[in-house]
Design an enzyme around this catalytic site. Structure first.
Site, mmCIF file in Angstrom:
data_model
loop_
_atom_site.group_PDB
_atom_site.id
_atom_site.type_symbol
_atom_site.label_atom_id
_atom_site.label_comp_id
_atom_site.label_asym_id
_atom_site.label_seq_id
_atom_site.Cartn_x
_atom_site.Cartn_y
_atom_site.Cartn_z
ATOM 1 N N LYS A 115 0.804 -1.179 -0.092
ATOM 2 C CA LYS A 115 0.077 0.000 0.074
ATOM 3 C C LYS A 115 0.866 1.251 -0.102
ATOM 4 C CE LYS A 115 -4.411 -1.653 1.309
ATOM 5 N NZ LYS A 115 -5.596 -1.436 2.160
ATOM 6 N N LYS A 197 -3.332 -10.950 -6.256
ATOM 7 C CA LYS A 197 -4.777 -11.302 -5.636
ATOM 8 C C LYS A 197 -5.804 -10.366 -6.318
ATOM 9 C CE LYS A 197 -5.246 -8.205 -1.447
ATOM 10 N NZ LYS A 197 -5.301 -7.911 -0.336
ATOM 11 N N LYS A 200 -9.825 -4.729 -5.658
ATOM 12 C CA LYS A 200 -10.433 -3.576 -6.235
ATOM 13 C C LYS A 200 -9.290 -2.507 -6.631
ATOM 14 C CE LYS A 200 -12.148 -3.680 -1.519
ATOM 15 N NZ LYS A 200 -13.355 -3.964 -0.643
#
Ligand code: TYM
Length: 332
Positions: A115, A197, A200
């Site tokens: 992130k 993975k 979104k």
């Protein structure tokens, strides 16, 4: 009979819409576990602001996710389905646990590293200490089991370490929880980049299927799924990640095992296979989508449901928080 049920806790972030990965990796298990366990399920809306949110969209996402989880089968008569930000103990215990969590441990978290790369302009302290809040969510309820997808297992290991450290200093304050990942669907991969993975934040919109996608969108995404060149439906994650991912998804929605799937599609082309997976997903999601459309219109019902759950969660978790604070040395 008469035995105390084990406790389950899990949570999902209401950031954007629910993905097929969330659903197959976690939510299906939430629903199944309600029969056997005493379950606490939360919308982790405090976690959501580690990435910048638009206020209007955030309010809508919270309502949508709450309605969708009810539609998936989270049953307020069986489980305590609450909203994290409505229960004050989470932020309180998270602060305490921050002081029992090491910088080095947090630096090693894969999700933090990923992130921080994706949101390089906003590597805030909350993004870094996110796992201590997740540990608080779990430890407040003395949870025995935590159903999650494989991507959350590292956070769960850290939770266990924090709990063991705290218990080592102060005696048995927290139950040491175990992760619980599903047999099929623990790691649903992107349809476009089957080595990462399904998420979104996938840059290619065709990589991620949403539980509320329209049937024609779902089928289109599956038909465009990346495969390989050897035209054989066979499970081999290393050499055939795309096909293996589609098999995992097909298995999770039909209940068929790998061998049965290989047999069903022996001698058939990938085109047939991809369409069949798409159709099976559509059929599996149809009742969920219908139920969601009913629930989202009934704000009063949703509000009544979360208020009851919030109050129960507040009361239950307060006991753990009080105990932890007393052990640390706080006075009442
Ligand atoms: P979140 O909101 O990203 O995802 C919710 C659940 O979905 C699972 N999941 C997947 N499973 C399989 N394949 C995928 N592609 C996939 N993508 C997501 C996740 O593993 C998760 O179980 N930090 C958590 C939320 C959280 C939490 C908690 C979870 C907050 N507090 C306490 C458990 C216990 C998260 O961001 O999940």
């Amino acid at each position: 009979m008469g035995e105390k049920k084990q406790i389950v806790l899990s949570a999902i972030q209401p950031s954007g819409s629910m993905t097929l990965g969330n659903y197959l990796g976690a939510i299906k298990n939430w629903v199944a576990m309600q029969e056997e366990y005493f379950c606490f399920y939360a919308l982790a809306d405090l976690h959501t602001i580690t990435v910048r949110q638009n206020p209007q969209e955030m309010r809508k996402n919270i309502l949508d996710m709450y309605a969708l989880l009810l539609a998936c089968g989270v049953d307020p008569d069986k489980s305590v389905f609450f909203i994290q930000s409505h229960v004050t103990t989470h932020a309180q215990l998270a602060w305490l646990l921050n002081c029992y969590t090491q910088f080095g441990e947090l630096s090693r978290m894969t999700q933090f590293k990923d992130k921080s790369k994706k949101h390089a302009d906003n590597i805030n302290a909350g993004l870094f200490t996110y796992p201590s809040l997740m540990a608080a969510d779990i430890l407040l309820y003395q949870a025995d089991k935590v159903p999650v997808g494989a991507d959350q297992m590292q956070h769960l290991e850290l939770t266990r370490n924090i709990a063991n450290r705290f218990n080592g200093l102060y005696g048995n304050v927290f139950k040491i929880p175990e992760g619980f990942v599903p047999k099929d669907g623990a790691r649903v991969m992107s349809l476009q980049t089957p080595t990462s993975k399904m998420s979104k934040s996938d840059t290619n919109i065709n990589g991620c299927v949403y539980v509320l996608d329209k049937p024609e969108v779902i089928i289109k995404k599956f038909k465009r799924a990346i495969t390989d060149n050897d035209a054989e439906v066979r499970f081999d994650i290393e050499n055939k990640p795309g096909i293996s991912n589609l098999m995992t998804i097909y298995s999770a929605v039909t209940g068929l095992n790998t061998e049965q799937i290989e047999k069903e599609f022996a001698g058939k082309g990938y085109g047939d296979f991809k369409a069949s997976v798409g159709e099976a997903v559509i059929e599996h999601l149809r009742p969920v989508q219908e139920k969601y459309q009913q629930i989202i219109k009934d704000r009063a019902y949703m509000e009544e449901t979360w208020k009851k759950a919030d109050a129960f969660a507040q009361n239950f978790s307060q006991r753990t928080l009080d105990k932890a604070m007393k052990k640390i040395g706080y006075i009442k």
